[in-house]
Design a protein around this motif. Structure first.
Motif, PDB file in Angstrom:
ATOM      1  N   TYR A  98       0.835  -1.206   0.000  1.00  0.00           N
ATOM      2  CA  TYR A  98       0.000   0.000   0.000  1.00  0.00           C
ATOM      3  C   TYR A  98       0.862   1.243   0.000  1.00  0.00           C
ATOM      4  O   TYR A  98       2.065   1.184   0.307  1.00  0.00           O
ATOM      5  N   MET A  99       0.228   2.358  -0.352  1.00  0.00           N
ATOM      6  CA  MET A  99       0.922   3.639  -0.279  1.00  0.00           C
ATOM      7  C   MET A  99       0.259   4.459   0.832  1.00  0.00           C
ATOM      8  O   MET A  99      -0.947   4.717   0.775  1.00  0.00           O
ATOM      9  N   PRO A 100       1.033   4.861   1.850  1.00  0.00           N
ATOM     10  CA  PRO A 100       0.445   5.662   2.934  1.00  0.00           C
ATOM     11  C   PRO A 100      -0.210   6.934   2.377  1.00  0.00           C
ATOM     12  O   PRO A 100       0.225   7.460   1.341  1.00  0.00           O
ATOM     13  N   LYS A 101      -1.240   7.426   3.085  1.00  0.00           N
ATOM     14  CA  LYS A 101      -1.994   8.588   2.586  1.00  0.00           C
ATOM     15  C   LYS A 101      -1.082   9.793   2.322  1.00  0.00           C
ATOM     16  O   LYS A 101      -1.236  10.493   1.335  1.00  0.00           O
ATOM     17  N   ALA A 102      -0.109  10.019   3.245  1.00  0.00           N
ATOM     18  CA  ALA A 102       0.752  11.198   3.104  1.00  0.00           C
ATOM     19  C   ALA A 102       1.613  11.079   1.846  1.00  0.00           C
ATOM     20  O   ALA A 102       1.788  12.061   1.098  1.00  0.00           O
ATOM     21  N   ALA A 103       2.124   9.865   1.589  1.00  0.00           N
ATOM     22  CA  ALA A 103       2.967   9.660   0.399  1.00  0.00           C
ATOM     23  C   ALA A 103       2.117   9.837  -0.864  1.00  0.00           C
ATOM     24  O   ALA A 103       2.575  10.406  -1.869  1.00  0.00           O
ATOM     25  N   PHE A 104       0.859   9.380  -0.806  1.00  0.00           N
ATOM     26  CA  PHE A 104      -0.051   9.510  -1.943  1.00  0.00           C
ATOM     27  C   PHE A 104      -0.328  10.987  -2.247  1.00  0.00           C
ATOM     28  O   PHE A 104      -0.255  11.424  -3.407  1.00  0.00           O
ATOM     29  N   ALA A 105      -0.627  11.757  -1.185  1.00  0.00           N
ATOM     30  CA  ALA A 105      -0.942  13.180  -1.385  1.00  0.00           C
ATOM     31  C   ALA A 105       0.281  13.892  -1.975  1.00  0.00           C
ATOM     32  O   ALA A 105       0.158  14.687  -2.918  1.00  0.00           O
ATOM     33  N   ALA A 106       1.475  13.592  -1.427  1.00  0.00           N
ATOM     34  CA  ALA A 106       2.692  14.254  -1.901  1.00  0.00           C
ATOM     35  C   ALA A 106       2.988  13.866  -3.351  1.00  0.00           C
ATOM     36  O   ALA A 106       3.370  14.710  -4.176  1.00  0.00           O
ATOM     37  N   LEU A 107       2.763  12.589  -3.686  1.00  0.00           N
ATOM     38  CA  LEU A 107       3.021  12.127  -5.061  1.00  0.00           C
ATOM     39  C   LEU A 107       2.099  12.853  -6.043  1.00  0.00           C
ATOM     40  O   LEU A 107       2.551  13.360  -7.073  1.00  0.00           O
ATOM     41  N   ASN A 108       0.810  12.910  -5.712  1.00  0.00           N
ATOM     42  CA  ASN A 108      -0.124  13.576  -6.620  1.00  0.00           C
ATOM     43  C   ASN A 108       0.191  15.067  -6.748  1.00  0.00           C
ATOM     44  O   ASN A 108       0.057  15.647  -7.823  1.00  0.00           O
ATOM     45  N   GLU A 109       0.637  15.691  -5.643  1.00  0.00           N
ATOM     46  CA  GLU A 109       1.009  17.113  -5.698  1.00  0.00           C
ATOM     47  C   GLU A 109       2.168  17.313  -6.675  1.00  0.00           C
ATOM     48  O   GLU A 109       2.147  18.205  -7.517  1.00  0.00           O
ATOM     49  N   ARG A 110       3.173  16.433  -6.540  1.00  0.00           N
ATOM     50  CA  ARG A 110       4.347  16.536  -7.430  1.00  0.00           C
ATOM     51  C   ARG A 110       3.934  16.333  -8.879  1.00  0.00           C
ATOM     52  O   ARG A 110       4.378  17.031  -9.778  1.00  0.00           O
ATOM     53  N   ARG A 111       3.043  15.349  -9.097  1.00  0.00           N
ATOM     54  CA  ARG A 111       2.635  15.036 -10.469  1.00  0.00           C
ATOM     55  C   ARG A 111       1.827  16.177 -11.057  1.00  0.00           C
ATOM     56  O   ARG A 111       1.986  16.524 -12.231  1.00  0.00           O
ATOM     57  N   GLU A 112       0.974  16.777 -10.238  1.00  0.00           N
ATOM     58  CA  GLU A 112       0.158  17.887 -10.724  1.00  0.00           C
ATOM     59  C   GLU A 112       1.070  19.058 -11.113  1.00  0.00           C
ATOM     60  O   GLU A 112       0.906  19.654 -12.176  1.00  0.00           O
ATOM     61  N   ALA A 113       2.049  19.340 -10.216  1.00  0.00           N
ATOM     62  CA  ALA A 113       2.971  20.456 -10.476  1.00  0.00           C
ATOM     63  C   ALA A 113       3.760  20.202 -11.762  1.00  0.00           C
ATOM     64  O   ALA A 113       4.090  21.131 -12.501  1.00  0.00           O
ATOM     65  N   ALA A 114       4.051  18.929 -12.035  1.00  0.00           N
ATOM     66  CA  ALA A 114       4.829  18.587 -13.233  1.00  0.00           C
ATOM     67  C   ALA A 114       3.925  18.414 -14.462  1.00  0.00           C
ATOM     68  O   ALA A 114       4.406  18.052 -15.540  1.00  0.00           O
ATOM     69  N   GLY A 115       2.631  18.662 -14.280  1.00  0.00           N
ATOM     70  CA  GLY A 115       1.689  18.518 -15.402  1.00  0.00           C
ATOM     71  C   GLY A 115       1.438  17.066 -15.778  1.00  0.00           C
ATOM     72  O   GLY A 115       0.994  16.767 -16.888  1.00  0.00           O
ATOM     73  N   GLU A 116       1.708  16.139 -14.826  1.00  0.00           N
ATOM     74  CA  GLU A 116       1.500  14.714 -15.107  1.00  0.00           C
ATOM     75  C   GLU A 116       0.135  14.279 -14.577  1.00  0.00           C
ATOM     76  O   GLU A 116      -0.379  14.883 -13.625  1.00  0.00           O
ATOM     77  N   PRO A 117      -0.447  13.233 -15.169  1.00  0.00           N
ATOM     78  CA  PRO A 117      -1.740  12.759 -14.663  1.00  0.00           C
ATOM     79  C   PRO A 117      -1.638  12.245 -13.230  1.00  0.00           C
ATOM     80  O   PRO A 117      -0.632  11.625 -12.874  1.00  0.00           O
ATOM     81  N   ILE A 118      -2.662  12.525 -12.440  1.00  0.00           N
ATOM     82  CA  ILE A 118      -2.622  12.096 -11.033  1.00  0.00           C
ATOM     83  C   ILE A 118      -3.293  10.736 -10.881  1.00  0.00           C
ATOM     84  O   ILE A 118      -4.023  10.297 -11.766  1.00  0.00           O
ATOM     85  N   PHE A 119      -3.029  10.091  -9.750  1.00  0.00           N
ATOM     86  CA  PHE A 119      -3.637   8.792  -9.461  1.00  0.00           C
ATOM     87  C   PHE A 119      -4.993   8.990  -8.786  1.00  0.00           C
ATOM     88  O   PHE A 119      -5.182   9.923  -8.003  1.00  0.00           O
ATOM     89  N   ALA A 120      -5.922   8.080  -9.073  1.00  0.00           N
ATOM     90  CA  ALA A 120      -7.284   8.207  -8.553  1.00  0.00           C
ATOM     91  C   ALA A 120      -7.346   7.992  -7.045  1.00  0.00           C
ATOM     92  O   ALA A 120      -8.112   8.643  -6.357  1.00  0.00           O
ATOM     93  N   ASN A 121      -6.546   7.080  -6.535  1.00  0.00           N
ATOM     94  CA  ASN A 121      -6.605   6.768  -5.099  1.00  0.00           C
ATOM     95  C   ASN A 121      -5.319   6.034  -4.712  1.00  0.00           C
ATOM     96  O   ASN A 121      -4.561   5.592  -5.579  1.00  0.00           O
ATOM     97  N   PRO A 122      -5.065   5.891  -3.402  1.00  0.00           N
ATOM     98  CA  PRO A 122      -3.810   5.247  -2.975  1.00  0.00           C
ATOM     99  C   PRO A 122      -3.662   3.826  -3.509  1.00  0.00           C
ATOM    100  O   PRO A 122      -2.556   3.383  -3.779  1.00  0.00           O
ATOM    101  N   ARG A 123      -4.773   3.117  -3.681  1.00  0.00           N
ATOM    102  CA  ARG A 123      -4.696   1.742  -4.196  1.00  0.00           C
ATOM    103  C   ARG A 123      -4.094   1.735  -5.598  1.00  0.00           C
ATOM    104  O   ARG A 123      -3.184   0.960  -5.901  1.00  0.00           O
ATOM    105  N   ASN A 124      -4.618   2.602  -6.466  1.00  0.00           N
ATOM    106  CA  ASN A 124      -4.127   2.642  -7.838  1.00  0.00           C
ATOM    107  C   ASN A 124      -2.706   3.195  -7.898  1.00  0.00           C
ATOM    108  O   ASN A 124      -1.909   2.784  -8.744  1.00  0.00           O
ATOM    109  N   ALA A 125      -2.394   4.125  -6.975  1.00  0.00           N
ATOM    110  CA  ALA A 125      -1.026   4.656  -6.933  1.00  0.00           C
ATOM    111  C   ALA A 125      -0.056   3.540  -6.526  1.00  0.00           C
ATOM    112  O   ALA A 125       1.033   3.403  -7.098  1.00  0.00           O
ATOM    113  N   ALA A 126      -0.457   2.723  -5.543  1.00  0.00           N
ATOM    114  CA  ALA A 126       0.413   1.624  -5.100  1.00  0.00           C
ATOM    115  C   ALA A 126       0.599   0.625  -6.243  1.00  0.00           C
ATOM    116  O   ALA A 126       1.719   0.180  -6.521  1.00  0.00           O
TER     117      ALA A 126
END
Ligand code: NAD
Length: 335
Positions: A180-208
């Motif tokens: 699994y991906m912890p919630k904090a790591a998921f939020a930080a990953l999506n923030e980085r991806r958004e800033a980089a103009g990359e598609p974000i993950f729908a939820n921690p399950r899909n991110a993991a």
């Protein structure tokens, strides 16, 4: 559109509806399992799936081998070596109300002579993985895949800090659990991806899932994945003979386990466990989508066995959808 009551259908009209439902569900499954990017929310999938179960339950002759009710998970992603699971990695049956859970308990007890307890566990919102150890040394990691053939992710799991490379005892054993991906790591990953103009993950399950099923091990290593182990292909090499003792033994061997499990001596205990964690859910550092109850004695689990898709000795109680799902239209296919 409102669905017709099952009682008013004939085998022909039920079969026609089932064909359309299977096509829709199988398409959603491809997005979810193969691309790690769902097209619809889980509760939408679960509602349509429940309708298909009801149709096939009322008209058993309409069941087909390609029905999602007969299949586990998705396919092996291109580029990965296939791993055969001699002991299949299964899904779980699910229920959505206390009444349905009580019915599961009633059915199970009708088939079991001796009294037994349940072990209650959190249902971690991640993806299943299997770890093979030979004489205590980690030799292979794999995904569930379609239950009998998964993906070899050995190099990727070597980068996950919670997975021991060497066990405390030289056991040859195949231990299974959730990545699994912890919630904090998921939020930080999506923030980085958004800033980089990359598609974000729908939820921690899909991110993991997207992070573990990576051909580039470096990407997995950056994604702060973690694990909780909760199952074994064959318990013979272990000392434990109950599910709850097995979790303790896993911890002693060096695995990360979820500490919030509890042995329930009655369904009242099970219901209070559910209520407690439904309230605690927002405060946990990782996502859960329900709880799992498991017959505690391991020999009983073995004797009850499984259908083609789910064990008979366990069931998931699914929580209602999380409060703030990501809008799926903001999510693109992503890895
Ligand atoms: P599942 O995820 O509902 O339950 C089975 C899985 O639970 C196991 O394989 C295991 O990985 C996991 N699990 C977590 N904690 C566990 C624990 N403590 N003990 C045992 N298992 C534990 O089943 P599934 O077959 O993997 O997926 C079906 C679900 O996936 C559906 O109910 C739906 O919610 C979702 N889904 C969604 C879509 C979509 O388009 N949104 C598509 C397909 C599936």
């Amino acid at each position: 559109m409102a669905k017709q009551p099952i009682e008013s259908l004939t085998a022909t009209t039920a079969a026609t509806e089932a064909v359309a439902l299977r096509a829709e569900l199988n398409q959603w499954r491809r997005y979810y399992y193969d691309n790690d990017a769902p097209k619809v929310e889980d509760d939408v999938y679960d509602r349509e799936y429940a309708r298909l179960v009801a149709l096939e339950g009322a008209f058993p002759t309409i069941v087909t081998p390609d029905s999602p009710t007969q299949l586990v998970g998705g396919t092996v992603k291109a580029g990965f070596t296939k791993v055969q699971h001699d002991i299949p990695m299964l899904s779980l049956g699910d229920v959505f109300s206390h009444e349905e859970l009580q019915e599961f308990d009633d059915r199970l007890r009708q088939n079991v002579d001796d009294p037994f307890d349940y072990n209650c566990e959190l249902k971690i919102d991640g993806l299943a993985l299997s770890l093979r150890y030979e004489n205590g040394r980690l030799i292979q990691g794999s995904t569930r895949g379609n239950g009998t053939i998964g993906e070899d992710i050995t190099q990727n799991i070597m980068t996950i800090a919670s997975i021991p490379h060497e066990l405390k005892r030289p056991l040859t054993v195949e231990v299974r659990g959730e990545c699994y991906m912890p919630k904090a790591a998921f939020a930080a990953l999506n923030e980085r991806r958004e800033a980089a103009g990359e598609p974000i993950f729908a939820n921690p399950r899909n991110a993991a899932a997207g992070s573990l099923r990576q051909l580039d091990t470096k990407v997995t290593a950056e994604r702060q994945l973690s694990t909780f182990m909760y199952n074994v292909a064959d318990y013979a090499p272990l000392t434990a003979r109950t599910q709850s003792d097995m979790l303790e033994e896993f911890a002693d061997l060096g695995f990360a386990i979820n500490p919030d499990f509890k042995v329930a001596h009655s369904m009242t205990d099970v219901f209070s466990y559910i209520d407690h964690y439904q309230n605690e859910r927002p405060n946990l550092a990782y996502g859960i989508d329900g709880i799992v109850i498991k017959a505690n004695p391991l020999p009983l689990q073995r004797s009850l066995g499984a259908t083609v898709k789910v064990p008979r000795w366990a069931i998931a109680f699914k929580f209602p959808p999380d409060e703030q799902p990501t809008l799926l239209e903001d999510v693109e296919w992503t890895v």
